[in-house]
Design a protein around this motif. Sequence first.
Motif, PDB file in Angstrom:
ATOM      1  N   HIS A 182       0.810  -1.218   0.000  1.00 23.08           N
ATOM      2  CA  HIS A 182       0.000   0.000   0.000  1.00 23.08           C
ATOM      3  C   HIS A 182       0.844   1.269   0.000  1.00 23.08           C
ATOM      4  O   HIS A 182       0.302   2.373   0.107  1.00 23.08           O
ATOM      5  CB  HIS A 182      -0.940   0.000   1.204  1.00 23.08           C
ATOM      6  N   GLY A 183       2.145   1.142  -0.104  1.00 22.30           N
ATOM      7  CA  GLY A 183       3.030   2.289  -0.123  1.00 22.30           C
ATOM      8  C   GLY A 183       3.526   2.659   1.259  1.00 22.30           C
ATOM      9  O   GLY A 183       2.939   2.283   2.285  1.00 22.30           O
ATOM     10  N   ASP A 184       4.659   3.365   1.313  1.00 22.20           N
ATOM     11  CA  ASP A 184       5.249   3.839   2.569  1.00 22.20           C
ATOM     12  C   ASP A 184       5.557   2.692   3.529  1.00 22.20           C
ATOM     13  O   ASP A 184       5.557   2.875   4.749  1.00 22.20           O
ATOM     14  CB  ASP A 184       4.348   4.869   3.258  1.00 22.20           C
ATOM     15  N   GLY A 185       5.800   1.496   2.987  1.00 20.71           N
ATOM     16  CA  GLY A 185       6.180   0.358   3.821  1.00 20.71           C
ATOM     17  C   GLY A 185       5.029  -0.472   4.342  1.00 20.71           C
ATOM     18  O   GLY A 185       5.246  -1.523   4.950  1.00 20.71           O
ATOM     19  N   TYR A 186       3.781  -0.038   4.130  1.00 21.49           N
ATOM     20  CA  TYR A 186       2.626  -0.761   4.662  1.00 21.49           C
ATOM     21  C   TYR A 186       2.124  -1.794   3.656  1.00 21.49           C
ATOM     22  O   TYR A 186       2.125  -1.563   2.439  1.00 21.49           O
ATOM     23  CB  TYR A 186       1.494   0.199   5.003  1.00 21.49           C
TER      24      TYR A 186
ATOM     25  N   GLU B  20      -3.043 -10.262   7.944  1.00 20.08           N
ATOM     26  CA  GLU B  20      -2.023  -9.495   8.667  1.00 20.08           C
ATOM     27  C   GLU B  20      -1.912  -8.105   8.065  1.00 20.08           C
ATOM     28  O   GLU B  20      -1.894  -7.941   6.833  1.00 20.08           O
ATOM     29  CB  GLU B  20      -0.648 -10.185   8.582  1.00 20.08           C
ATOM     30  N   PHE B  21      -1.808  -7.106   8.930  1.00 17.33           N
ATOM     31  CA  PHE B  21      -1.494  -5.732   8.539  1.00 17.33           C
ATOM     32  C   PHE B  21      -0.048  -5.483   8.931  1.00 17.33           C
ATOM     33  O   PHE B  21       0.317  -5.578  10.106  1.00 17.33           O
ATOM     34  CB  PHE B  21      -2.436  -4.759   9.236  1.00 17.33           C
ATOM     35  N   ARG B  22       0.798  -5.178   7.957  1.00 19.05           N
ATOM     36  CA  ARG B  22       2.236  -5.125   8.189  1.00 19.05           C
ATOM     37  C   ARG B  22       2.790  -3.712   7.929  1.00 19.05           C
ATOM     38  O   ARG B  22       2.254  -2.967   7.112  1.00 19.05           O
ATOM     39  CB  ARG B  22       2.955  -6.113   7.260  1.00 19.05           C
ATOM     40  N   ASN B  23       3.882  -3.407   8.628  1.00 17.51           N
ATOM     41  CA  ASN B  23       4.672  -2.210   8.324  1.00 17.51           C
ATOM     42  C   ASN B  23       6.087  -2.670   8.007  1.00 17.51           C
ATOM     43  O   ASN B  23       6.970  -2.698   8.873  1.00 17.51           O
ATOM     44  CB  ASN B  23       4.660  -1.227   9.497  1.00 17.51           C
ATOM     45  N   ARG B  24       6.295  -3.029   6.762  1.00 19.58           N
ATOM     46  CA  ARG B  24       7.594  -3.551   6.341  1.00 19.58           C
ATOM     47  C   ARG B  24       8.673  -2.472   6.377  1.00 19.58           C
ATOM     48  O   ARG B  24       9.853  -2.773   6.377  1.00 19.58           O
ATOM     49  CB  ARG B  24       7.491  -4.123   4.930  1.00 19.58           C
ATOM     50  N   GLY B  25       8.280  -1.186   6.387  1.00 17.72           N
ATOM     51  CA  GLY B  25       9.251  -0.115   6.408  1.00 17.72           C
ATOM     52  C   GLY B  25       9.693   0.290   7.799  1.00 17.72           C
ATOM     53  O   GLY B  25      10.385   1.298   7.972  1.00 17.72           O
TER      54      GLY B  25
ATOM     55  N   GLY C 109      11.722  -1.289   9.787  1.00 12.44           N
ATOM     56  CA  GLY C 109      13.051  -1.749  10.147  1.00 12.44           C
ATOM     57  C   GLY C 109      13.045  -2.975  11.012  1.00 12.44           C
ATOM     58  O   GLY C 109      14.103  -3.486  11.399  1.00 12.44           O
ATOM     59  N   GLN C 110      11.856  -3.496  11.340  1.00 12.89           N
ATOM     60  CA  GLN C 110      11.730  -4.692  12.175  1.00 12.89           C
ATOM     61  C   GLN C 110      11.543  -5.912  11.293  1.00 12.89           C
ATOM     62  O   GLN C 110      11.188  -5.822  10.118  1.00 12.89           O
ATOM     63  CB  GLN C 110      10.545  -4.533  13.130  1.00 12.89           C
ATOM     64  N   SER C 111      11.770  -7.071  11.877  1.00 10.34           N
ATOM     65  CA  SER C 111      11.595  -8.320  11.154  1.00 10.34           C
ATOM     66  C   SER C 111      10.320  -9.007  11.650  1.00 10.34           C
ATOM     67  O   SER C 111       9.672  -8.557  12.588  1.00 10.34           O
ATOM     68  CB  SER C 111      12.809  -9.228  11.367  1.00 10.34           C
ATOM     69  N   TYR C 112       9.975 -10.124  10.978  1.00 10.45           N
ATOM     70  CA  TYR C 112       8.811 -10.911  11.398  1.00 10.45           C
ATOM     71  C   TYR C 112       9.053 -11.470  12.800  1.00 10.45           C
ATOM     72  O   TYR C 112      10.148 -11.922  13.088  1.00 10.45           O
ATOM     73  CB  TYR C 112       8.576 -12.059  10.404  1.00 10.45           C
ATOM     74  N   PRO C 113       8.073 -11.459  13.712  1.00  9.56           N
ATOM     75  CA  PRO C 113       6.698 -10.995  13.537  1.00  9.56           C
ATOM     76  C   PRO C 113       6.457  -9.574  14.037  1.00  9.56           C
ATOM     77  O   PRO C 113       5.312  -9.136  14.098  1.00  9.56           O
ATOM     78  CB  PRO C 113       5.921 -11.989  14.408  1.00  9.56           C
ATOM     79  N   ASP C 114       7.535  -8.865  14.378  1.00  9.81           N
ATOM     80  CA  ASP C 114       7.361  -7.566  15.016  1.00  9.81           C
ATOM     81  C   ASP C 114       6.741  -6.530  14.093  1.00  9.81           C
ATOM     82  O   ASP C 114       6.150  -5.557  14.545  1.00  9.81           O
ATOM     83  CB  ASP C 114       8.706  -7.062  15.539  1.00  9.81           C
ATOM     84  N   TYR C 115       6.892  -6.727  12.763  1.00  8.77           N
ATOM     85  CA  TYR C 115       6.315  -5.718  11.880  1.00  8.77           C
ATOM     86  C   TYR C 115       4.811  -5.901  11.639  1.00  8.77           C
ATOM     87  O   TYR C 115       4.195  -5.135  10.910  1.00  8.77           O
ATOM     88  CB  TYR C 115       7.063  -5.626  10.549  1.00  8.77           C
ATOM     89  N   ILE C 116       4.184  -6.920  12.224  1.00  4.75           N
ATOM     90  CA  ILE C 116       2.731  -7.078  12.137  1.00  4.75           C
ATOM     91  C   ILE C 116       2.085  -6.074  13.093  1.00  4.75           C
ATOM     92  O   ILE C 116       2.375  -6.068  14.291  1.00  4.75           O
ATOM     93  CB  ILE C 116       2.290  -8.507  12.489  1.00  4.75           C
ATOM     94  N   ARG C 117       1.232  -5.223  12.572  1.00  4.89           N
ATOM     95  CA  ARG C 117       0.665  -4.116  13.316  1.00  4.89           C
ATOM     96  C   ARG C 117      -0.795  -4.376  13.700  1.00  4.89           C
ATOM     97  O   ARG C 117      -1.489  -5.158  13.046  1.00  4.89           O
ATOM     98  CB  ARG C 117       0.730  -2.834  12.478  1.00  4.89           C
ATOM     99  N   PRO C 118      -1.294  -3.707  14.728  1.00  3.96           N
ATOM    100  CA  PRO C 118      -2.731  -3.791  15.050  1.00  3.96           C
ATOM    101  C   PRO C 118      -3.559  -3.274  13.877  1.00  3.96           C
ATOM    102  O   PRO C 118      -3.208  -2.270  13.253  1.00  3.96           O
ATOM    103  CB  PRO C 118      -2.876  -2.891  16.279  1.00  3.96           C
ATOM    104  N   ALA C 119      -4.653  -3.947  13.590  1.00  2.91           N
ATOM    105  CA  ALA C 119      -5.491  -3.579  12.448  1.00  2.91           C
ATOM    106  C   ALA C 119      -6.774  -2.903  12.917  1.00  2.91           C
ATOM    107  O   ALA C 119      -7.340  -3.258  13.960  1.00  2.91           O
ATOM    108  CB  ALA C 119      -5.830  -4.815  11.624  1.00  2.91           C
ATOM    109  N   SER C 120      -7.223  -1.940  12.145  1.00  4.46           N
ATOM    110  CA  SER C 120      -8.521  -1.289  12.338  1.00  4.46           C
ATOM    111  C   SER C 120      -9.287  -1.381  11.032  1.00  4.46           C
ATOM    112  O   SER C 120      -8.703  -1.284   9.946  1.00  4.46           O
ATOM    113  CB  SER C 120      -8.350   0.185  12.729  1.00  4.46           C
ATOM    114  N   PHE C 121     -10.599  -1.553  11.132  1.00 10.17           N
ATOM    115  CA  PHE C 121     -11.434  -1.657   9.936  1.00 10.17           C
ATOM    116  C   PHE C 121     -12.538  -0.620  10.017  1.00 10.17           C
ATOM    117  O   PHE C 121     -13.295  -0.576  10.988  1.00 10.17           O
ATOM    118  CB  PHE C 121     -12.019  -3.066   9.816  1.00 10.17           C
ATOM    119  N   HIS C 122     -12.601   0.228   9.000  1.00 11.18           N
ATOM    120  CA  HIS C 122     -13.542   1.352   8.954  1.00 11.18           C
ATOM    121  C   HIS C 122     -13.371   2.241  10.187  1.00 11.18           C
ATOM    122  O   HIS C 122     -14.331   2.753  10.757  1.00 11.18           O
ATOM    123  CB  HIS C 122     -14.983   0.852   8.852  1.00 11.18           C
ATOM    124  N   GLY C 123     -12.102   2.340  10.644  1.00 16.52           N
ATOM    125  CA  GLY C 123     -11.783   3.171  11.801  1.00 16.52           C
ATOM    126  C   GLY C 123     -12.009   2.515  13.142  1.00 16.52           C
ATOM    127  O   GLY C 123     -11.755   3.130  14.191  1.00 16.52           O
TER     128      GLY C 123
END
Length: 492
Positions: free
Chosen positions: A107-111, A155-160, A162-176
Amino acid sequence: MSTPSTRNTPGVRSFLLVAAIVTSSLAVATPAQAAAPSLELPFVCGTSWDGNSGDSNAHRNKEIDFNATGTKGDADKGKPVVAAAAGTVRWEGGENSDYGNYVEIDHGDGYSTLYAHLDQKSVGTGDTVQQGELIGTVGNTDGNSPGISAHLHFEFRNRGSGQSYPDYIRPASFHGNPFDYATGKETFVSQNCGTQTPPTMPGVSSVSRADGSIDVFAVTSDYRLKHRNFSAGKWSCWSTLPGNAKIKGDPAAVVSNNGNRIDVFAQGIDNRLKKLTWIAGQQWYDWADLGTYAITSSPAVTMRYDTGFDVFARNATNKIVYRHFSIADGWVNDWAGIGDNWSTVTATSAPAAVASADGTRMNVFTRAPDGSLLSVMWTSGAGWYNWADRGGNYVGRPAVTTRGGTSLDLYLRHNDSSLVQWYSPDGADFTTYKPQDFGGYITTSPTATTWGNQRMDVFSRNSNGDLIQKFWTAGNNWTPYIGLGPVGAPAC
């Protein structure tokens, strides 16, 4: 969800530190935090799904497993999965990977978002997708743990980061609405509706060989053609037809030789026209390639006499073109535009076509860029007329059939994904009778067939991807939607 190995997990983007000398001391410039994409639930608008982050011993961080509310076991297998946000597919894996069939959208910007254990994938590496676009179907594929029940691992990830798996998996929100990781469970109703075209699954086609008989064809996400027959009041199981060519979109079928021959036309993944033939007593032949001409839509086909077909498709310039095919002689003419004003008409869908029983008239339909219905007519006495704009706001390819004479019954998918019928008594009058909205939620363009003038059947697929049917009989009203189960199951 099986534990992913480092070897099979896609690599993490490097996080680069930019150094600068500032007032004779070394300082590290920290990049501003990029905005995360706004996620919607990765399922069809209006459907309810239960998320679970806590009941899998394979989960390491903020993963979520989804099942439709109230289902058990493999009941969700084959249901559509759509993109949670717009982006580009950067990574994918097959059934034997740690995630089974999966795709990951950048999705850009590492996400990025990851969709795992899919039964079928509808997109591949390099494809650009919009939020709400179909990307695959719920499945139970897993290279490490065969026999898991069908679900979507998300999984919602922030690959940008600088962390490796599984730390780059982020909390997800849907429709806010943030997922409730404290309890590990939450139910969402999808608001993945947006302004994009509603998700469309691979389509279906139907023909009738005789009164009381229907043949239905469906393209699956792995580019194969499935077939099912209705006769003597019963449906057969699904069979997989010859697979020497990969096809996409909606097939188009036509019956000839007094019901003893069926020809199915389809768009190959190479954008060339293909034809598959069945002859009574000889079963199905392999796909035939019908030339190098590039088509950019599924074809339509109709018959003016018992040994010849007119085939229609959209070409590379978004014009509807046609070619006549003779069973005895093959192609009779080169591809040509139709309608006196054909060069000014832009088509944004595959065409639909029908011929009168006496072969003296043909009507062809497509969709304009603004979603309105376009039509053109041919008669044996006058040739092609001009294209006309009939209005409306539709999605996908129209479908058309006739009860007899020059009458037409059009079937369309409205922009809210309901089914619409539009009757014309002569193929030219579209004002006497207004479109009738049947409601419901269909995820493919409809297909329709008739038994003489006494019955019409319409097929599509619902939000679960299952085949659905409505039919009309003379003197009676339309039936409610009838569920016919998943495409491909039961299988022969």
